[in-house]
Design a protein around this motif. Structure first.
Motif, mmCIF file in Angstrom:
data_model
loop_
_atom_site.group_PDB
_atom_site.id
_atom_site.type_symbol
_atom_site.label_atom_id
_atom_site.label_comp_id
_atom_site.label_asym_id
_atom_site.label_seq_id
_atom_site.Cartn_x
_atom_site.Cartn_y
_atom_site.Cartn_z
ATOM 1 N N HIS A 1 46.388 43.022 30.320
ATOM 2 C CA HIS A 1 47.695 42.690 30.885
ATOM 3 C C HIS A 1 48.630 43.878 30.696
ATOM 4 O O HIS A 1 48.731 44.423 29.605
ATOM 5 C CB HIS A 1 48.255 41.458 30.158
ATOM 6 N N LYS B 1 46.544 43.567 39.319
ATOM 7 C CA LYS B 1 47.295 42.639 40.156
ATOM 8 C C LYS B 1 48.719 43.164 40.361
ATOM 9 O O LYS B 1 49.155 44.104 39.700
ATOM 10 C CB LYS B 1 47.340 41.254 39.511
ATOM 11 N N LYS B 2 49.461 42.537 41.245
ATOM 12 C CA LYS B 2 50.838 42.936 41.499
ATOM 13 C C LYS B 2 51.760 42.356 40.433
ATOM 14 O O LYS B 2 51.495 41.295 39.879
ATOM 15 C CB LYS B 2 51.275 42.473 42.880
ATOM 16 N N GLU C 1 37.544 36.247 38.365
ATOM 17 C CA GLU C 1 38.087 37.576 38.649
ATOM 18 C C GLU C 1 36.966 38.617 38.691
ATOM 19 O O GLU C 1 36.957 39.510 39.552
ATOM 20 C CB GLU C 1 39.115 37.967 37.589
ATOM 21 N N ASN D 1 47.338 51.113 42.373
ATOM 22 C CA ASN D 1 48.601 50.689 41.787
ATOM 23 C C ASN D 1 49.685 51.656 42.263
ATOM 24 O O ASN D 1 49.812 52.762 41.731
ATOM 25 C CB ASN D 1 48.482 50.720 40.256
ATOM 26 N N HIS E 1 52.047 41.793 34.320
ATOM 27 C CA HIS E 1 51.051 41.232 35.238
ATOM 28 C C HIS E 1 49.659 41.572 34.735
ATOM 29 O O HIS E 1 49.474 42.519 33.960
ATOM 30 C CB HIS E 1 51.233 41.802 36.649
ATOM 31 N N ARG E 2 48.680 40.818 35.171
ATOM 32 C CA ARG E 2 47.295 41.145 34.868
ATOM 33 C C ARG E 2 46.976 42.499 35.486
ATOM 34 O O ARG E 2 47.357 42.793 36.611
ATOM 35 C CB ARG E 2 46.356 40.079 35.415
ATOM 36 N N PRO F 1 40.799 45.085 38.232
ATOM 37 C CA PRO F 1 41.280 43.731 37.967
ATOM 38 C C PRO F 1 40.311 42.889 37.149
ATOM 39 O O PRO F 1 40.676 41.822 36.672
ATOM 40 C CB PRO F 1 41.466 43.139 39.367
ATOM 41 N N LYS G 1 41.641 48.684 42.358
ATOM 42 C CA LYS G 1 42.835 48.448 43.168
ATOM 43 C C LYS G 1 43.827 49.593 42.944
ATOM 44 O O LYS G 1 44.033 50.030 41.809
ATOM 45 C CB LYS G 1 43.498 47.120 42.777
#
Length: 427
Positions: free
Chosen positions: A225, A270-271, A372, A395, A266-267, A404, A393
């Motif tokens: 996180h 993720k956003k 996930e 960022n 956020h994780r 993620p 992903k």
């Protein structure tokens, strides 16, 4: 992006390991947990060696908000209900003992150690706070219900923990690491072949996220996180340490003339709100403040809110782990060193059962982590994490490639930033 601690701390530096070495205990990872393990073993005269892939305190430790507290959100009501009062009491006792160890060590270290009250507040659920206060009373803790907090919004109440602490983590780690058997820029990628050979020695994996996948199922038991911090000049003095019981809330603490405002979490992969959420909040509530520093932290989260400290798995001998500090890394690092030092010395730690990495995995978070991971493996992408092959992903806020599934992170050109991956992206 450089944290307040990085800008204002000394750097001693340790030489890389350039030849074979024999030792009774190998500690992998030079964050707060690894260094405290080395410090305690050194005090007991146990032969050890600490190998750090980069620089001591240069990973997750440099980005902490540096609160030393047994206040870990609204945790004790949950622990009493799910584990029972005895284990909840032992969890708090371990963290209070850790606070006491810091207090003792910091008497002779110039590291900004200050006693402060710690608060966990709720903006809209007074009943949650009352239940936590009742659980703490049952455990004999001196915590109490508090109202009228010096925060820029109304709250439904808070639980106050008296005589907790905060400090400068890198000044502390520079002092306690002096004279220890540490080698920086000495990466241990795997425990096989020529990398690390052991017949009877003990190994402590203190690498934030354990990197050995074939034991312990940490890739299922942990997720990561991200959260963000800005340091504001000309903002309020809150006279304590504050954290929202909601994962989406804000944290507050002062350091000298600066207010450290945390949130936007956020994780990983993720956003989330990032620094912009904090800057928008500061603009509304502290319009005369000026931002002096900004940085981000990454935390390993367990299935049940309790760290994994002890034997790496039920099937491994002389291999230990310290991971999953759930955003409370400073206190948990000291708890790790206390437990692991006892285990290395063949002593029985009273806290070992509470933190055992082999406790049940049957928690709701396990299903979320598995989903996930499955989604990451099945997502088509040219950029894949070398840890277990999940799709990365982009960022855009931090200009990094993030995983993620398990939280590994890489620079735009593929250089490893955060584990459990053990190497850069392949070009």
């Amino acid at each position: 992006m450089e944290s307040l601690w990085e800008r204002t701390a000394p750097r001693a530096g340790f030489a890389p390991l350039r030849q074979d070495a024999k030792t009774d205990v190998l500690i992998i990872g030079g964050g707060m947990a690894g260094v405290l393990c080395a410090y305690m073993l050194h005090q007991h005269g146990v032969p050890y060696l600490l190998a750090e892939a980069e620089t001591v305190g240069g990973g997750i430790t440099k980005n902490t908000t540096a609160k030393i507290t047994s206040q870990h959100g609204l945790l004790y009501d949950k622990l009493v209900r799910e584990f029972g009062a005895e284990k909840a009491w032992l969890y708090r006792e371990a963290n209070e003992a850790a606070l006491g160890r810091y207090r003792e060590l910091c008497r002779n270290i110039e590291c900004g150690f200050e006693e402060k009250d710690a608060y966990v507040y709720s903006r809209n659920d007074r009943r949650k706070i009352e239940r936590e206060a009742a659980a703490l009373e049952k455990l004999g803790a001196p915590a109490e219900f508090a109202e009228n907090l010096p925060l820029p919004f109304s709250t439904a109440g808070a639980v106050r923990y008296p005589k907790q602490a905060q400090f400068h983590p890198l000044k502390f780690i520079a002092a306690v690491s002096e004279g220890l058997h540490i080698h920086e820029h000495t990466a241990v990628r795997e425990l096989a072949g020529r990398t690390a050979i052991t017949d009877s020695g003990k190994i402590i994996v203190a690498t934030h996220f354990p990197f050995l996948n074939k034991h312990g199922s940490y890739f299922l038991k942990l997720y990561q996180h991200r959260s963000y911090v800005i340091a504001l000049e000309n903002a309020a003095d809150t006279a304590g340490m504050y954290v929202d019981e909601s994962p989406a809330g804000m944290s507050f603490r002062n350091c000298g003339n600066l207010l450290l405002l945390g949130g936007g979490g956020h994780r990983t992969g993720k956003k989330g709100g990032s620094w912009q959420e904090l800057r928008d909040f500061a603009g509304r509530h502290y319009p005369r403040a000026a931002e002096k520093f900004c940085w981000a932290a990454q935390d390993c989260m367990t299935l049940d809110g309790v760290p994994y400290i002890g034997p790496y798995s039920s099937s491994t001998e002389n291999l230990y782990a310290a991971a999953g500090f759930n955003k409370w890394g400073m206190t948990s690092s000291m708890v790790s060193a206390m437990i692991l030092c006892d285990l290395v010395l063949g002593k029985r730690s009273p806290y070992a059962g509470v933190f055992s990495p082999s406790r049940t995995m049957l928690r709701p978070q396990l299903a979320i982590n598995a989903l996930e991971a499955a989604a990451g493996l099945l997502t088509p992408s040219a950029k894949r994490c070398p840890h277990m092959g999940c799709a990365l992903k982009w960022n855009p806020r931090e200009h990094t490639w993030d995983c993620p599934c398990h939280g590994s992170r890489f620079t735009e050109d593929g250089k490893l930033i955060d584990n459990p991956a053990s190497g850069d992206l392949k070009r």
